[in-house]
Write a protein that holds these residues in place. Structure first.
Motif, PDB file in Angstrom:
ATOM      1  N   ALA A  22      -9.322   0.985  -1.125  1.00 48.48           N
ATOM      2  CA  ALA A  22      -8.437   1.864  -0.348  1.00 48.48           C
ATOM      3  C   ALA A  22      -6.992   1.745  -0.795  1.00 48.48           C
ATOM      4  CB  ALA A  22      -8.544   1.538   1.146  1.00 48.48           C
ATOM      5  N   LEU A  23      -6.676   0.719  -1.587  1.00 45.25           N
ATOM      6  CA  LEU A  23      -5.300   0.484  -2.019  1.00 45.25           C
ATOM      7  C   LEU A  23      -5.145   0.763  -3.504  1.00 45.25           C
ATOM      8  CD1 LEU A  23      -4.467  -2.857  -0.141  1.00 45.25           C
ATOM      9  CD2 LEU A  23      -4.179  -0.490   0.638  1.00 45.25           C
ATOM     10  N   THR A  24      -3.944   1.122  -3.887  1.00 46.95           N
ATOM     11  CA  THR A  24      -3.629   1.330  -5.293  1.00 46.95           C
ATOM     12  C   THR A  24      -2.308   0.649  -5.620  1.00 46.95           C
ATOM     13  OG1 THR A  24      -3.428   3.007  -7.029  1.00 46.95           O
ATOM     14  CG2 THR A  24      -2.354   3.491  -4.929  1.00 46.95           C
ATOM     15  N   CYS A  25      -2.120   0.300  -6.875  1.00 49.50           N
ATOM     16  CA  CYS A  25      -0.908  -0.419  -7.317  1.00 49.50           C
ATOM     17  C   CYS A  25      -0.134   0.428  -8.317  1.00 49.50           C
ATOM     18  CB  CYS A  25      -1.284  -1.740  -7.982  1.00 49.50           C
ATOM     19  SG  CYS A  25      -2.213  -2.849  -6.937  1.00 49.50           S
ATOM     20  N   ARG A  26       1.193   0.341  -8.227  1.00 50.03           N
ATOM     21  CA  ARG A  26       2.059   1.013  -9.181  1.00 50.03           C
ATOM     22  C   ARG A  26       3.133   0.045  -9.629  1.00 50.03           C
ATOM     23  NH1 ARG A  26       0.557   5.008  -5.643  1.00 50.03           N
ATOM     24  NH2 ARG A  26      -0.023   7.025  -6.581  1.00 50.03           N
ATOM     25  N   SER A  27       3.497   0.113 -10.891  1.00 54.48           N
ATOM     26  CA  SER A  27       4.599  -0.720 -11.374  1.00 54.48           C
ATOM     27  C   SER A  27       5.912  -0.191 -10.795  1.00 54.48           C
ATOM     28  CB  SER A  27       4.651  -0.702 -12.906  1.00 54.48           C
ATOM     29  OG  SER A  27       4.869   0.617 -13.391  1.00 54.48           O
TER      30      SER A  27
ATOM     31  N   SER B 232       0.128   0.655  -2.084  1.00 51.33           N
ATOM     32  CA  SER B 232       0.058   1.720  -1.079  1.00 51.33           C
ATOM     33  C   SER B 232      -1.393   2.170  -0.951  1.00 51.33           C
ATOM     34  CB  SER B 232       0.941   2.910  -1.468  1.00 51.33           C
ATOM     35  OG  SER B 232       0.477   3.494  -2.682  1.00 51.33           O
ATOM     36  N   ARG B 233      -1.645   2.967   0.053  1.00 50.19           N
ATOM     37  CA  ARG B 233      -2.979   3.563   0.138  1.00 50.19           C
ATOM     38  C   ARG B 233      -3.164   4.536  -1.021  1.00 50.19           C
ATOM     39  NH1 ARG B 233      -6.402   2.946   4.233  1.00 50.19           N
ATOM     40  NH2 ARG B 233      -7.403   4.908   3.587  1.00 50.19           N
ATOM     41  N   THR B 234      -4.389   4.729  -1.426  1.00 51.17           N
ATOM     42  CA  THR B 234      -4.658   5.568  -2.600  1.00 51.17           C
ATOM     43  C   THR B 234      -4.212   7.018  -2.395  1.00 51.17           C
ATOM     44  OG1 THR B 234      -6.903   5.895  -1.758  1.00 51.17           O
ATOM     45  CG2 THR B 234      -6.597   4.174  -3.402  1.00 51.17           C
ATOM     46  N   GLU B 235      -4.193   7.469  -1.139  1.00 51.58           N
ATOM     47  CA  GLU B 235      -3.808   8.866  -0.885  1.00 51.58           C
ATOM     48  C   GLU B 235      -2.322   9.003  -0.576  1.00 51.58           C
ATOM     49  OE1 GLU B 235      -5.192   7.253   3.148  1.00 51.58           O
ATOM     50  OE2 GLU B 235      -5.669   7.026   1.019  1.00 51.58           O
TER      51      GLU B 235
ATOM     52  N   MET C 279      -3.157 -10.239  -6.547  1.00 51.20           N
ATOM     53  CA  MET C 279      -3.651 -10.190  -5.177  1.00 51.20           C
ATOM     54  C   MET C 279      -3.857  -8.745  -4.732  1.00 51.20           C
ATOM     55  SD  MET C 279      -2.297 -12.291  -1.919  1.00 51.20           S
ATOM     56  CE  MET C 279      -3.482 -12.724  -0.634  1.00 51.20           C
ATOM     57  N   ALA C 280      -2.944  -7.881  -5.118  1.00 55.98           N
ATOM     58  CA  ALA C 280      -3.063  -6.478  -4.746  1.00 55.98           C
ATOM     59  C   ALA C 280      -4.292  -5.840  -5.385  1.00 55.98           C
ATOM     60  CB  ALA C 280      -1.801  -5.721  -5.151  1.00 55.98           C
TER      61      ALA C 280
END
Length: 302
Positions: A259-264, A177-180, A252-253
């Motif tokens: 601008a993007l962030t990853c979450r499990s 998702s976007r970081t915000e 890849m993410a």
């Protein structure tokens, strides 16, 4: 020189001629050739008869090249060097130490540790040329069967009994998702994802991820809010543009922009994204075995 003359030509005699031309002494030449003087003399005489002119001037004290022998030595020396190079190169290829490998790689694996594995393979096998071709996994089976590729690093969607596959890499899939974004914490539930617009996968181009994501929600009896379907890496561009969130392989993410962030994803029996090395069962390029062995060895040591 006619074809029949070429067929009769004896490379051993040419090599013996070169050694004698360098030594200008039958005894020293015979020693280098691990033979005795009489067989060497007969070999040179036969060569002269075949060429049709004397190549050496012989006396009790001196052995020297005739003018014709000088010309022949200049050519024969290069021929012997070329023959040696040909044999060395041929044997390297036969051992899987040289030649060219055409490798297909799926775009979604372009940022994975497999790229470093290919770099290590090339470093360890500097005489092997790698021809890397970025292709969708759905196109690689046909390319392997048509021998346009020697090997493929692809998602496990092969549908031919003429292709064999071996897993070489796997990784978690994550929410991107976007970081915000409004998500809190380092992990997110499927129920939370379903409340947001989700960018899904185009089944015709990315069947592996399409089935993985759809199956993930189906097992939890949750209907996701898929607003658009695309393919990697375009899906991540859509996330960055604010169209929605996405589920993608972690490597890849994480390689995308800040601008993007990853979450499990917090769900039971979470699948992992696999990459396999695929080769045709009747492939003849001996270099394939070197590549597959290196990829499997690196996977087992990871």
């Amino acid at each position: 020189m006619t074809k029949s003359e070429i067929i009769r030509f004896d490379g051993r005699s040419l090599f013996a001629f070169c050694v004698l031309a360098e030594e200008l002494h039958f005894g020293r030449a015979a020693y280098r050739l691990s033979t005795s003087q009489p067989p060497l003399s007969r070999q040179i005489k036969q060569l002269e008869e075949w060429v049709g002119t004397p190549l050496f001037v012989r006396s009790t004290r001196v052995v020297s090249l005739t003018p014709a022998g000088v010309v022949m030595y200049e050519q024969a020396r290069q021929i012997c060097a070329d023959l040696e190079h040909m044999l060395r190169a041929t044997r390297q290829v036969a051992r899987g130490d040289a030649g060219t490998l055409s490798i297909g790689i799926t775009p979604s694996a372009a940022h994975s540790p497999l790229v470093e594995s290919l770099h290590s393979f090339r470093r360890d096998h500097p005489t092997i040329e790698l021809d890397l071709r970025e292709m969708d996994s759905v196109d690689m089976t046909a390319a392997l069967l048509a021998r346009q590729l020697d090997a493929a690093l692809m998602r496990p969607i092969v549908q031919s009994d003429k292709i064999k596959t071996m897993p070489v890499y796997e990784e978690p899939i994550v929410l991107v998702s976007r970081t915000e974004s409004l998500f809190a914490g380092k992990s997110v539930r499927l129920e939370d994802i379903a409340r947001h617009p989700l960018i899904g996968y185009d089944q015709s181009v990315s069947p592996y991820f399409a089935e993985m994501v759809e199956g993930l929600f189906a097992k939890a009896n949750i209907r996701p809010n898929i607003v658009q379907k695309s393919r990697l890496p375009s899906i991540l561009t859509l996330v960055e543009a604010g169209v929605g969130v996405a589920i993608a392989p972690a490597s890849m993410a994480q390689a995308h922009t800040a601008a993007l962030t990853c979450r499990s994803i917090n769900a039971a029996n979470m699948p992992r994204a696999q990459v396999v090395v695929a080769v045709s069962k009747d492939a003849t390029n001996p270099l394939i075995h070197s590549l597959v062995g290196a990829l499997l060895a690196r996977r087992s040591s990871a």
